[in-house]
Design a protein around this motif. Structure first.
Motif, PDB file in Angstrom:
ATOM      1  N   VAL A   1       0.727  -1.293  -0.015  1.00 42.95           N
ATOM      2  CA  VAL A   1       0.096   0.241   0.049  1.00 42.95           C
ATOM      3  C   VAL A   1       1.051   1.196   0.015  1.00 42.95           C
ATOM      4  CG1 VAL A   1      -1.981  -1.062   1.034  1.00 42.95           C
ATOM      5  CG2 VAL A   1      -0.237  -0.126   2.451  1.00 42.95           C
ATOM      6  N   TYR A   2       2.090   1.239   0.663  1.00 39.43           N
ATOM      7  CA  TYR A   2       2.930   2.363   0.716  1.00 39.43           C
ATOM      8  C   TYR A   2       3.433   2.670  -0.730  1.00 39.43           C
ATOM      9  CZ  TYR A   2       2.942   3.524   5.411  1.00 39.43           C
ATOM     10  OH  TYR A   2       2.390   4.100   6.604  1.00 39.43           O
ATOM     11  N   ASP A   3       3.315   1.933  -1.849  1.00 42.37           N
ATOM     12  CA  ASP A   3       3.954   2.144  -3.232  1.00 42.37           C
ATOM     13  C   ASP A   3       3.337   3.442  -3.561  1.00 42.37           C
ATOM     14  OD1 ASP A   3       5.488   0.099  -3.072  1.00 42.37           O
ATOM     15  OD2 ASP A   3       4.615  -1.274  -4.375  1.00 42.37           O
TER      16      ASP A   3
ATOM     17  N   ASP B   1      11.742  -4.003   3.587  1.00 45.16           N
ATOM     18  CA  ASP B   1      10.266  -3.421   3.716  1.00 45.16           C
ATOM     19  C   ASP B   1       9.597  -4.173   2.496  1.00 45.16           C
ATOM     20  OD1 ASP B   1       9.116  -0.261   4.792  1.00 45.16           O
ATOM     21  OD2 ASP B   1       8.399  -1.413   2.961  1.00 45.16           O
ATOM     22  N   LEU B   2       8.317  -3.891   2.396  1.00 47.11           N
ATOM     23  CA  LEU B   2       7.423  -4.700   1.234  1.00 47.11           C
ATOM     24  C   LEU B   2       7.269  -3.565   0.242  1.00 47.11           C
ATOM     25  CD1 LEU B   2       4.442  -6.527   2.881  1.00 47.11           C
ATOM     26  CD2 LEU B   2       6.151  -7.542   1.439  1.00 47.11           C
ATOM     27  N   SER B   3       7.423  -2.320   0.375  1.00 49.83           N
ATOM     28  CA  SER B   3       7.182  -1.278  -0.607  1.00 49.83           C
ATOM     29  C   SER B   3       8.168  -1.236  -1.396  1.00 49.83           C
ATOM     30  CB  SER B   3       6.779  -0.153   0.047  1.00 49.83           C
ATOM     31  OG  SER B   3       6.485   0.736  -1.021  1.00 49.83           O
ATOM     32  N   THR B   4       8.237  -1.312  -2.886  1.00 52.08           N
ATOM     33  CA  THR B   4       9.342  -1.285  -3.766  1.00 52.08           C
ATOM     34  C   THR B   4       9.643   0.150  -3.999  1.00 52.08           C
ATOM     35  OG1 THR B   4       8.900  -3.244  -5.064  1.00 52.08           O
ATOM     36  CG2 THR B   4      10.091  -1.605  -6.154  1.00 52.08           C
TER      37      THR B   4
ATOM     38  N   ARG C   1      20.144   5.450   1.341  1.00 54.82           N
ATOM     39  CA  ARG C   1      20.455   5.712   2.741  1.00 54.82           C
ATOM     40  C   ARG C   1      21.087   4.556   3.375  1.00 54.82           C
ATOM     41  NH1 ARG C   1      14.951   8.891   2.602  1.00 54.82           N
ATOM     42  NH2 ARG C   1      15.686  10.976   2.328  1.00 54.82           N
ATOM     43  N   LEU C   2      20.735   3.359   3.033  1.00 55.76           N
ATOM     44  CA  LEU C   2      21.387   2.131   3.790  1.00 55.76           C
ATOM     45  C   LEU C   2      21.062   0.978   2.837  1.00 55.76           C
ATOM     46  CD1 LEU C   2      18.798   0.882   6.574  1.00 55.76           C
ATOM     47  CD2 LEU C   2      17.964   2.367   4.582  1.00 55.76           C
ATOM     48  N   PRO C   3      21.746  -0.249   3.002  1.00 60.87           N
ATOM     49  CA  PRO C   3      21.346  -1.642   2.157  1.00 60.87           C
ATOM     50  C   PRO C   3      20.212  -2.087   2.575  1.00 60.87           C
ATOM     51  CG  PRO C   3      23.635  -1.412   3.125  1.00 60.87           C
ATOM     52  CD  PRO C   3      22.989  -0.483   3.784  1.00 60.87           C
ATOM     53  N   VAL C   4      19.451  -2.150   1.472  1.00 62.66           N
ATOM     54  CA  VAL C   4      18.049  -2.722   1.625  1.00 62.66           C
ATOM     55  C   VAL C   4      17.755  -4.069   0.945  1.00 62.66           C
ATOM     56  CG1 VAL C   4      17.087  -0.402   2.224  1.00 62.66           C
ATOM     57  CG2 VAL C   4      17.142  -1.323  -0.030  1.00 62.66           C
ATOM     58  N   ALA C   5      16.477  -4.557   1.333  1.00 65.57           N
ATOM     59  CA  ALA C   5      16.099  -5.842   0.526  1.00 65.57           C
ATOM     60  C   ALA C   5      14.574  -5.773   0.874  1.00 65.57           C
ATOM     61  CB  ALA C   5      16.538  -7.139   1.280  1.00 65.57           C
ATOM     62  N   ARG C   6      13.647  -6.054  -0.309  1.00 64.78           N
ATOM     63  CA  ARG C   6      12.410  -6.287  -0.364  1.00 64.78           C
ATOM     64  C   ARG C   6      12.049  -7.669   0.458  1.00 64.78           C
ATOM     65  NH1 ARG C   6       7.940  -7.920  -2.839  1.00 64.78           N
ATOM     66  NH2 ARG C   6       6.068  -6.670  -2.940  1.00 64.78           N
ATOM     67  N   GLY C   7      11.164  -7.561   1.409  1.00 67.58           N
ATOM     68  CA  GLY C   7      10.787  -8.716   2.025  1.00 67.58           C
ATOM     69  C   GLY C   7       9.602  -8.513   2.913  1.00 67.58           C
ATOM     70  N   ASP C   8       9.092  -9.496   3.403  1.00 69.79           N
ATOM     71  CA  ASP C   8       7.995  -9.726   4.540  1.00 69.79           C
ATOM     72  C   ASP C   8       8.730  -9.973   5.815  1.00 69.79           C
ATOM     73  OD1 ASP C   8       5.898 -10.358   6.178  1.00 69.79           O
ATOM     74  OD2 ASP C   8       4.891 -11.360   4.382  1.00 69.79           O
TER      75      ASP C   8
END
Length: 218
Positions: A3-5, A67-70, A79-86
């Motif tokens: 939803v945040y997309d 975070d779930l939101s692409t 700002r930091l290393p990230v991964a899309r995930g639940d």
């Protein structure tokens, strides 16, 4: 689609810049008090656009985000290393981390108790979990905060539900909704997940806006 997309651009370019400067609801103070300086990775659950990464790094940690939101992650990765995930199914082995944080996101997660269980799984024994969230007793669809001097509490606190009801049209809840966890349900979920409480803090005045919890993986 998360939803945040749909609101990521507004969140980054309008909502955050329009926020009151300083630390009016005590988020930074709570992070500093409950996380304390450390070394090694700290994973932020629901990192959004990564606005808390700088403070985590200032405390000596190496911030990582999921975070779930692409769309939110397109900003966060600057700002930091990230991964899309639940956050209920983290691609991390048991007991791998020494610290996790969840900052102003628990009402965005339909099953926060499952998130807490997953956080306990990936934390090593004695690892720290810091929760900073809207105050269950004074924030929600039942709370009218339009008068800064007096919050009006209407029926609905005990229900525990998802809602888009909000006292303002300029915030996040009226756009994406929020899940309300009454205080006993929220605290009970920590205990059920295997956490021991270490410290509590409230932030904001004259009526608290945030409730922060420092917990340790038993």
């Amino acid at each position: 689609m998360a939803v945040y997309d749909a609101i990521a651009d507004w969140y980054e370019t309008e909502f955050l810049p329009g926020s009151t400067p300083g630390d009016p609801i005590g988020i930074r103070a709570a992070i500093e008090a409950l996380l304390e300086p450390g070394r090694g990775p700290v994973l932020e659950l629901g990192c959004g656009t990564g606005v808390h990464a700088a403070q985590l790094a200032e405390l000596g940690w190496t911030p990582l985000g999921v975070d779930l939101s692409t769309r939110m992650l397109t900003y966060a990765k600057k700002r930091l290393p990230v991964a899309r995930g639940d956050a209920t199914r983290l691609p991390i082995r048991d007991g791998a981390l020494g610290a996790l944080v969840a900052i102003m996101v628990h009402t965005d997660m339909p099953d926060y108790p499952a998130v807490l269980r997953e956080a306990a799984r990936v934390l090593r024994p004695g690892g720290t979990f810091v929760h900073v969230g809207v105050h269950p007793a004074f924030c929600g669809g039942f709370a009218d905060r339009s008068d800064p001097a007096a919050v009006v509490i209407r029926p609905g606190y005990v229900d525990g539900h998802w809602t888009k009801d909000s006292w303002t049209t300029e915030g996040v809840r009226n756009r994406v909704g929020a899940t309300h966890y009454p205080l006993p349900e929220l605290l009970g979920a920590f205990l059920a997940a295997g956490f021991a409480f270490r410290e509590f803090r409230e932030g904001g005045a004259p009526v608290p806006t945030t409730l922060s919890i420092g917990a340790v993986r038993s």
